[in-house]
Scaffold this motif. Sequence first.
Motif: not given
Length: 937
Positions: A593-611
């Motif tokens: 999960a850690a690497c998946r989450f990092q990949k999400c972030l690094s590829l462009g998912m935004k923390l700010e998008a989570i309400r």
Amino acid sequence: MTDKTDRDCTPVPSGDGHIPGKLGVDCAPSQSGTTSDIEWLQQSPERYQFMQATDSPLLLRLQGTQLTNTVAVAPRMIPPRMMYPRGLLPAIGHQGAVPLGVFPPASTRQAPASLSCISRTGVLPASHFALDSISSTQEAVPQHVGPSSHLLDHARLQDPTAVKQEMPLTGSGQYYRSLLDAKVRMHLSELCKIQQLQYLLDHHVAQQRSLPELPVVDISSEAQQPLDLNCSTVSNSNNILVTLKEQTPESQDRILHTETNLELSCVPPASLESHQDQETSEIDSEEEITSSVLDMCPKKKRNTCTTELVNVVPELYKSVIRTPELQQNNRVVSWETTLPQNPLPSLPPDTSLRHSHSLNLLQQPIMKPQSGLVTQGGRPLLPLVHPDLGTSLAIEKGVVPEMYVEASFRKTNSSDEDVPEHVLSLVAEVGCSSKRNLDTITKSTSGKLHQSLNPLPREKSMTMGSCSDINPLPPDLSPVPNKDIVEDVSVSHASLKNKPASVETKPVAQEEQSQVPESKTIITELDFRKQPPVDNKCPICGDRVSGYHYGMYSCESCKGFFKRTIHSKRHEKLKCTFGGGCLVDLRSRKQCAACRFQKCLSLGMKLEAIRRDRQRGGRSLYEGSSEQRRLIKIKEEQATQSPVPKKRKQRQPSNHVTGKISSTCSSSTGNGGSKAGPSSVSPCMSEPGPSRLAVKTEPKSPGLPQLIQELVEQEKVFIHQSVGECCLSTLREEKNLLETICHFVNHQMLPLVKWAKGLPMYRQLVIEDQIRLLHKNVLSILCLNAIFYCLDHAGRLLLPKNQVIDLTTFNAAKFHQLVPKVTSIADQLHTAGLDLPAFVCLKLILLLSPDAPMVQSSEQVQAYQETAQEVFFDHITHAQPGNSRALGNLMLGLAAIERIAQQLNQETVWDVAVVERTFRHEEDVCSDRPCIRYRVL
DNA sequence: TACTCAGGGCCAGAC
DNA sequence: GTCTGGCCCTGAGTA
Ligand SMILES: [Zn+2]
Ligand SMILES: [Zn+2]
């Protein structure tokens, strides 16, 4: 030991000596920021080589009862037999492919039941790299020694994906550049280990077969711990048994000892014999032979040459030849010259040399880019050239054929499509992504371009003239891609999905036609933040894209995963048990999960998008949100097309327009009113350059600390002011860099004053201190501003009103280092994840430097600065959990900025009275009388 | 007013 | 019990 930088001439390449992050280009970092991507690649032989090697991953498929893994490796860099250790690596805990250069821990390794190797030339016969047997024993014993210094662990420590986590996708080529460099470094370090193994094997075989001896090398004398390798010949066979012992720290008090036994086959295939004869005779007919694929038998040596090395695997038999000429030039290609300090011996021009080892083993013909090669989509097709590599290099037979690399560049002409900004599309990823890229290129160019996937005609590959003689696109070459590979990749994907295989395996040309308009630009990695990937595969895991989620196109599962992870705050404690770098694909995405989450972030998912309020429905507006992109597009349309208002009514969206305003959303002043207004496109970035300011134009992000929110608000003030003041009309004639800087500073003085006066903490200081602090730190602040807002990697300042200053064109005299230095700092900061909150904090930290002269309340200033630092640290820790390097790099970047500002301060003269007047009266006095002038010497 | 899009929640199933 | 991922709900914005 990782910090060992000793570059002694050590005969055996050792793992660590090579690591320290120095690419060949580092000796001239000044060029890194001012060049095109192609030039940038050419600056470093290592980069170039890596590029060459990774553009066409060779697939190593391991099929076992529990495993069906696809491993992408760099075929041209690593001889197949060197893939054995790698091929063994994937295991249950690490299912899926192993990213290039990442060795999973010994504990997770497992032998495949069978092994086959597929290259673009087809399936390599198993005999070429047969793996006869493997056994592995593991036992955990209490750790009694210091830190494990095992080389394979270094490989993990040097995991490029760990570096990747520090790199924001800034939209410029910097991300790719940094990523590539990280991978190159990684690769080089790994190569040293491989060379150790190779050397040992060669040495063993040389001894065994009474071949000329290798240079004597005492591996154990290395300061760095070498691989614990042992070779022995298996009785009654030609096979060699290699024993590899490793120690992997499992925890603080335990260390895992692993012993891996490889039995390597070394029976020459019959087909090779005839080929060698052919080559030998060809070589004999020429006068100035420097090296060749001589056969392994010493009796066939030429008089003028000395065969020094042989290899174990037959098709890679080769020799290192010493010719008098080469010796004279001290350019003997041998172990000595493939050392870390000189991994790529540069060869005398006109020396047609078949390289024998390591980095040079698998080189390609060198070609110069031809400017005329432009595809229909406007993308030039450039065979990459490294000028230092000599004039020509032959293809190792039986290895990997020549291939051109497609480089795409930002399109300057307008188009209906939202044309993605391209950077080198092939550089960034190895493994699966490269595969995808390879496919894409194959598809999109099929039939139109002679994008050869076939080897050069033999005569060309054997005898090369100067590079300019070589036509990079021989018209007679077939453009047909290797069907095996294309189909194989598709099948492997299809088999993992619930889609009918027929859909996936249909001919690529059809697929291309049906899905992608002919002129459509190839989608590169960055673009899935703007438009869905052409293959409709989730960039994170490869699943089917279900829509635009949290800032990028992704699949439903990655969307859900990201959402859950944030909601549960699990991301704060996620930690990869493998040290990062796990492959995340359809099959393995659940593994880490850690690497998946990092990949999400690094590829462009935004923390700010989570309400945070968990409100359903509505539209979100965060940096990169679809809504924001839409608004920007509309603005641009309005700006470029007609002043006539669109029929669409433009609303001013709030951060999360849900009708209800979350209580956490309101704080500070202004409520993001319409002036500095939300959704206003970055004033400073209106035309060129990345829109870094976009986020700051939205209302406060509820999750940010109060201080940062206030700073962001104040930043808006600055931008608003700054744009109006930014006028270069009087600057045209200035050719002096310092003069330009002074001009710029003078024009920015008033906005800076207005900005500073509203800053929390700073505004509480006595006005004299305020003035002194601002005066002292103006240059560093403006430098940071430029880096954040308007400096592109080519050393240009992209200013409002489409004004561009190309800093590189200035006659900078003694400041010739300045621009490259600043661009390299910019790289560093962006790589380390400089986002808006971090940026505004850093500005404040710069401003509140307590060592400014004559400051009355320096203790107070210091306390304020510490407060700002704490907020900054907190932000970075939260924004990039687990990335300890980011913080350090940001602070280092800051220090570097201060040094530059200091240097500039020495060359300039301030008119303190003008500064004070500007500050006290907020008048733009600088236009009459400058605040700052440069010293005329 | 129906539709689209991109948020969120739910819940059966896997582990 | 936790995590996953497919499915559906929701509500702003659009046509
Ligand atoms: Zn996904
Ligand atoms: Zn991991």
